[in-house]
Motif scaffolding. Sequence first.
Motif, mmCIF file in Angstrom:
data_model
loop_
_atom_site.group_PDB
_atom_site.id
_atom_site.type_symbol
_atom_site.label_atom_id
_atom_site.label_comp_id
_atom_site.label_asym_id
_atom_site.label_seq_id
_atom_site.Cartn_x
_atom_site.Cartn_y
_atom_site.Cartn_z
ATOM 1 N N THR A 223 0.855 -1.185 0.000
ATOM 2 C CA THR A 223 0.000 0.000 0.000
ATOM 3 C C THR A 223 0.891 1.234 0.000
ATOM 4 O O THR A 223 1.916 1.266 0.687
ATOM 5 C CB THR A 223 -0.917 0.034 1.252
ATOM 6 N N TYR A 224 0.501 2.216 -0.780
ATOM 7 C CA TYR A 224 1.210 3.499 -0.829
ATOM 8 C C TYR A 224 0.433 4.474 0.040
ATOM 9 O O TYR A 224 -0.765 4.704 -0.186
ATOM 10 C CB TYR A 224 1.292 3.982 -2.276
ATOM 11 N N VAL A 225 1.080 5.014 1.066
ATOM 12 C CA VAL A 225 0.377 5.843 2.041
ATOM 13 C C VAL A 225 1.072 7.194 2.231
ATOM 14 O O VAL A 225 2.249 7.355 1.922
ATOM 15 C CB VAL A 225 0.289 5.150 3.418
ATOM 16 N N GLU A 226 0.307 8.146 2.739
ATOM 17 C CA GLU A 226 0.873 9.402 3.213
ATOM 18 C C GLU A 226 0.705 9.428 4.727
ATOM 19 O O GLU A 226 -0.384 9.131 5.237
ATOM 20 C CB GLU A 226 0.156 10.601 2.596
ATOM 21 N N CYS A 227 1.766 9.774 5.438
ATOM 22 C CA CYS A 227 1.737 9.835 6.896
ATOM 23 C C CYS A 227 2.028 11.262 7.349
ATOM 24 O O CYS A 227 2.967 11.890 6.846
ATOM 25 C CB CYS A 227 2.777 8.898 7.511
ATOM 26 N N GLN A 228 1.230 11.754 8.277
ATOM 27 C CA GLN A 228 1.452 13.088 8.829
ATOM 28 C C GLN A 228 1.810 12.955 10.299
ATOM 29 O O GLN A 228 1.084 12.331 11.079
ATOM 30 C CB GLN A 228 0.218 13.969 8.667
ATOM 31 N N LEU A 229 2.952 13.544 10.658
ATOM 32 C CA LEU A 229 3.413 13.463 12.042
ATOM 33 C C LEU A 229 2.751 14.537 12.897
ATOM 34 O O LEU A 229 2.766 15.714 12.550
ATOM 35 C CB LEU A 229 4.930 13.652 12.112
ATOM 36 N N GLU A 230 2.188 14.097 14.011
ATOM 37 C CA GLU A 230 1.729 15.061 15.021
ATOM 38 C C GLU A 230 2.837 15.262 16.053
ATOM 39 O O GLU A 230 3.027 16.343 16.584
ATOM 40 C CB GLU A 230 0.453 14.555 15.694
ATOM 41 N N THR A 231 3.578 14.179 16.317
ATOM 42 C CA THR A 231 4.761 14.231 17.178
ATOM 43 C C THR A 231 5.956 13.783 16.338
ATOM 44 O O THR A 231 5.776 13.320 15.213
ATOM 45 C CB THR A 231 4.600 13.297 18.383
ATOM 46 N N GLY A 232 7.149 13.911 16.881
ATOM 47 C CA GLY A 232 8.339 13.547 16.110
ATOM 48 C C GLY A 232 9.296 12.677 16.887
ATOM 49 O O GLY A 232 10.412 13.082 17.185
ATOM 50 N N ARG A 233 8.870 11.465 17.204
ATOM 51 C CA ARG A 233 9.730 10.550 17.961
ATOM 52 C C ARG A 233 10.697 9.819 17.028
ATOM 53 O O ARG A 233 10.445 9.691 15.828
ATOM 54 C CB ARG A 233 8.884 9.522 18.731
ATOM 55 N N THR A 234 11.764 9.311 17.599
ATOM 56 C CA THR A 234 12.743 8.552 16.827
ATOM 57 C C THR A 234 12.082 7.365 16.131
ATOM 58 O O THR A 234 11.382 6.583 16.771
ATOM 59 C CB THR A 234 13.874 8.049 17.754
ATOM 60 N N HIS A 235 12.275 7.265 14.813
ATOM 61 C CA HIS A 235 11.752 6.151 14.001
ATOM 62 C C HIS A 235 10.224 6.067 14.053
ATOM 63 O O HIS A 235 9.658 4.986 13.835
ATOM 64 C CB HIS A 235 12.333 4.801 14.452
ATOM 65 N N GLN A 236 9.535 7.176 14.326
ATOM 66 C CA GLN A 236 8.101 7.102 14.632
ATOM 67 C C GLN A 236 7.269 6.396 13.566
ATOM 68 O O GLN A 236 6.519 5.462 13.886
ATOM 69 C CB GLN A 236 7.540 8.509 14.864
ATOM 70 N N ILE A 237 7.364 6.833 12.316
ATOM 71 C CA ILE A 237 6.539 6.218 11.273
ATOM 72 C C ILE A 237 6.890 4.741 11.113
ATOM 73 O O ILE A 237 6.012 3.877 11.010
ATOM 74 C CB ILE A 237 6.708 6.961 9.942
ATOM 75 N N ARG A 238 8.173 4.432 11.149
ATOM 76 C CA ARG A 238 8.610 3.055 10.968
ATOM 77 C C ARG A 238 8.080 2.155 12.090
ATOM 78 O O ARG A 238 7.617 1.023 11.846
ATOM 79 C CB ARG A 238 10.135 3.005 10.915
ATOM 80 N N VAL A 239 8.122 2.646 13.327
ATOM 81 C CA VAL A 239 7.638 1.868 14.474
ATOM 82 C C VAL A 239 6.114 1.742 14.425
ATOM 83 O O VAL A 239 5.555 0.662 14.657
ATOM 84 C CB VAL A 239 8.083 2.516 15.800
ATOM 85 N N HIS A 240 5.431 2.839 14.134
ATOM 86 C CA HIS A 240 3.971 2.810 14.107
ATOM 87 C C HIS A 240 3.435 1.914 12.993
ATOM 88 O O HIS A 240 2.452 1.181 13.190
ATOM 89 C CB HIS A 240 3.425 4.229 13.955
ATOM 90 N N MET A 241 4.065 1.941 11.819
ATOM 91 C CA MET A 241 3.572 1.096 10.733
ATOM 92 C C MET A 241 3.817 -0.384 11.036
ATOM 93 O O MET A 241 2.993 -1.240 10.700
ATOM 94 C CB MET A 241 4.212 1.498 9.404
ATOM 95 N N LYS A 242 4.937 -0.675 11.683
ATOM 96 C CA LYS A 242 5.162 -2.057 12.102
ATOM 97 C C LYS A 242 4.115 -2.478 13.137
ATOM 98 O O LYS A 242 3.620 -3.607 13.119
ATOM 99 C CB LYS A 242 6.563 -2.210 12.695
ATOM 100 N N TYR A 243 3.765 -1.561 14.026
ATOM 101 C CA TYR A 243 2.805 -1.825 15.106
ATOM 102 C C TYR A 243 1.443 -2.259 14.557
ATOM 103 O O TYR A 243 0.771 -3.107 15.148
ATOM 104 C CB TYR A 243 2.667 -0.573 15.965
ATOM 105 N N ILE A 244 1.042 -1.698 13.404
ATOM 106 C CA ILE A 244 -0.246 -2.077 12.821
ATOM 107 C C ILE A 244 -0.064 -3.154 11.738
ATOM 108 O O ILE A 244 -0.941 -3.365 10.910
ATOM 109 C CB ILE A 244 -1.007 -0.854 12.255
ATOM 110 N N ASP A 245 1.113 -3.818 11.773
ATOM 111 C CA ASP A 245 1.414 -4.943 10.883
ATOM 112 C C ASP A 245 1.532 -4.532 9.415
ATOM 113 O O ASP A 245 1.256 -5.332 8.510
ATOM 114 C CB ASP A 245 0.368 -6.059 11.025
ATOM 115 N N HIS A 246 1.980 -3.312 9.183
ATOM 116 C CA HIS A 246 2.247 -2.847 7.822
ATOM 117 C C HIS A 246 3.593 -2.125 7.798
ATOM 118 O O HIS A 246 3.665 -0.915 7.566
ATOM 119 C CB HIS A 246 1.134 -1.913 7.330
#
Length: 304
Positions: A223-246
Amino acid sequence: MEKFTFNVSEEEKGERIDKLITSYESDWSRSQVQTWIKDENIQVNGAAVKGNYKASVGDEIEVTVPEPEELEIVAEDLNLDIVYEDADVLVVNKPRGMVVHPAPGHPSGTLVNGLMHQVKDLSGINGVVRPGIVHRIDKDTSGLLMVAKNDKAHESLVKQLQAKTVNRRYTAIVHGNIQHDVGTIDAPIGRDKQDRQKMTITDENSRDAVTHFRVLERYQKFTYVECQLETGRTHQIRVHMKYIDHPVAGDPKYGPRRKSLPIDGQALHAGVLGFRHPVTEEWLEFSCPIPEDIERLLKRLRQD
């Protein structure tokens, strides 16, 4: 000195110790790790080993990172892609594979080395090694960064980041089909106790982290997605996408061990950056196209 501890998994058995350790942290070079082995800064099950030692399942590897030597920042002509520049701030499009600032194992070839050559003035709040750097993106993530040219601008940009008013939008190719067209991932991020080089979703010693996403395109297995950060934690998008199994495609740290798509690093690009000018308070917003390798992947996925 910092100490890191790793436990060897079934998939990692038989790997040479120097090669295995460099896979844990992209900032550690093979030659640097070999020096640490010779200096006995790396031990396996409490004992020093040679560089050709092959890991066994359950081995406990302890890495002691020595205090960094004082670095002399050398200006280098790296032909940086500066998208915008005035007397107070600039926006630069960082290529994938470039480290933001010098560190042990990466004394040169960084964004800061290039800035020192191309830019006359940079803020000094972050010291000699990180002049002008307000925020970072990972080595293997491409895209836009704002850089402060004086301390007043630096303080203003940091406050905007803290107030969550900076617009930071990324595009990514992720594994699997995300069923929802839009969504929000609200899950705290902290250091992974099992692997200190990783971040993870945890309630212990964590900080709030919020990522909003929307689906741009769906393919058979991605899936091709756009992600918008509300916060800026280390590796945030990478960790969050793994968390939802994507997990992000090509991610060496949070994605599948087997390479999924022909890309060197994660398919993640910081394509939009918006903020208020630190002096005039005018809203500035910039965008840059995805790099050619991600564009090629998208064309291939559309054809498939």
